[in-house]
Write a protein that holds these residues in place. Sequence first.
Motif, PDB file in Angstrom:
ATOM      1  N   GLY A  17       0.779  -1.238   0.000  1.00 46.26           N
ATOM      2  CA  GLY A  17       0.000   0.000   0.000  1.00 46.26           C
ATOM      3  C   GLY A  17       0.811   1.289   0.000  1.00 46.26           C
ATOM      4  N   ASN A  36      10.004  -1.745   7.237  1.00 47.35           N
ATOM      5  CA  ASN A  36       9.337  -2.512   8.306  1.00 47.35           C
ATOM      6  C   ASN A  36       8.014  -3.065   7.816  1.00 47.35           C
ATOM      7  N   ASP A  37       7.671  -4.249   8.254  1.00 46.67           N
ATOM      8  CA  ASP A  37       6.305  -4.767   8.151  1.00 46.67           C
ATOM      9  C   ASP A  37       6.162  -5.875   9.186  1.00 46.67           C
ATOM     10  N   ASP A  39       4.571  -8.513   8.495  1.00 49.08           N
ATOM     11  CA  ASP A  39       4.603  -9.701   7.657  1.00 49.08           C
ATOM     12  C   ASP A  39       5.948  -9.742   6.906  1.00 49.08           C
ATOM     13  N   LEU A  93      -4.649   1.338  10.588  1.00 53.91           N
ATOM     14  CA  LEU A  93      -5.746   0.451  10.229  1.00 53.91           C
ATOM     15  C   LEU A  93      -6.684   1.294   9.397  1.00 53.91           C
ATOM     16  N   ASN A 117      -3.081   2.452  15.428  1.00 49.05           N
ATOM     17  CA  ASN A 117      -2.890   3.773  14.827  1.00 49.05           C
ATOM     18  C   ASN A 117      -2.115   4.728  15.735  1.00 49.05           C
ATOM     19  N   LYS A 163      -6.381   9.160  14.705  1.00 51.27           N
ATOM     20  CA  LYS A 163      -5.643   9.958  13.712  1.00 51.27           C
ATOM     21  C   LYS A 163      -5.559  11.418  14.141  1.00 51.27           C
ATOM     22  N   PRO A 189      -3.872  11.371   4.173  1.00 51.06           N
ATOM     23  CA  PRO A 189      -4.435  10.990   2.875  1.00 51.06           C
ATOM     24  C   PRO A 189      -5.961  10.974   2.899  1.00 51.06           C
ATOM     25  N   THR A 192      -7.732   6.242  -0.600  1.00 50.61           N
ATOM     26  CA  THR A 192      -6.659   5.804  -1.491  1.00 50.61           C
ATOM     27  C   THR A 192      -6.855   4.305  -1.704  1.00 50.61           C
ATOM     28  N   THR A 194      -5.760   1.272  -1.923  1.00 46.20           N
ATOM     29  CA  THR A 194      -4.714   0.261  -1.744  1.00 46.20           C
ATOM     30  C   THR A 194      -5.363  -1.127  -1.752  1.00 46.20           C
ATOM     31  N   THR A 196      -5.776  -3.210   0.521  1.00 46.27           N
ATOM     32  CA  THR A 196      -6.651  -3.468   1.669  1.00 46.27           C
ATOM     33  C   THR A 196      -7.957  -2.683   1.569  1.00 46.27           C
TER      34      THR A 196
END
Length: 266
Positions: A17, A36-37, A39, A93, A117, A163, A189, A192, A194, A196
């Motif tokens: 994303g 970083n992730d 996963d 998220l 978040n 946020k 943003p 968007t 992505t 997800t």
Amino acid sequence: MIDLSGKVALVTGAGAGIGREIARWLARAGCDVAVNDLDGDRAARGVAAVTAEGRRGLAVPADVRAPGAVESMVAAAIAGLGRLDVAVNNVGLMGDAPQSDFADLEAEDIRSVIDRNLVATILCCVAEAKALKEQAEGGVILNVSSGESTRPALRLAAYGAAKAGINHLTQTMATELGPDGIRVLSIAPGTTLTETVRPVFDDEHVARVVESLPLRRMTEPEELGRLAVFLASDLARCITGQFILADAGAWLSRTRPPISPGSAGA
Ligand SMILES: NC(=O)c1ccc[n+]([C@@H]2O[C@H](COP(=O)([O-])OP(=O)(O)OC[C@H]3O[C@@H](n4cnc5c(N)ncnc54)[C@H](O)[C@@H]3O)[C@@H](O)[C@H]2O)c1
């Protein structure tokens, strides 16, 4: 005009994303990037996006909700790539954020949204600020917020509050860290699409959102990458403590009702 050669960036949630596009564009501008992730496979895909631009990429997988893991991630980025100049806290998220009317909010959902978040962003900011202060050469921290932080976030109350917390955190950090040459900004943003987020919307919803936007188009992930490059660069050296809306003008309609039950804002 923008050359970030010699600089090192760390981007969280950069395996997919918006985060992956930010990592790609920072690399395109000359940064080596620690990816970083949560996963590991995704982190590897983020690294591939960086190396395809001819820069060094390093996977630093970690769950950024865990304080020890965050400190190790920042240390691994600096040990592997030599320094830190730009940190982008992108994990959040959105497409998978639980949605409900306010009176039906569940405690578990509230906690998971605030954790992923806001808590994760604060933890990352603390570790990054410490590292940048020790390095004593200034730096830039970009926190990914949302258009939902600037208006009522219908069916996404905890997300909007988290946020908005990030925007406030950004102001406090910018004030405290400014004398150390560290700029802190939020990128907010709009919707968007992505991987997800796209499955959350049906085509009709997408068409209605587009029609509601002054620019009659949604923000593209790569446009957030370009924005991150600008904000990280000296072209933006007098900007700190602000949130920058990148929402195709969505803010101008301010309070937008949820368009269909179960549909997300941004
Ligand atoms: N896409 C939108 O419409 C939109 C709009 C406004 C704001 N945002 C914000 O932008 C950011 C990125 O959104 P996206 O749509 O690209 O998300 P995404 O779900 O496509 O990607 C997020 C990445 O973060 C990783 N991740 C999740 N939890 C993690 C954790 N605890 N530790 C480390 N990595 C983790 C995931 O594996 C994934 O690769 C989020 O903060 C989101 O709230 C998105």
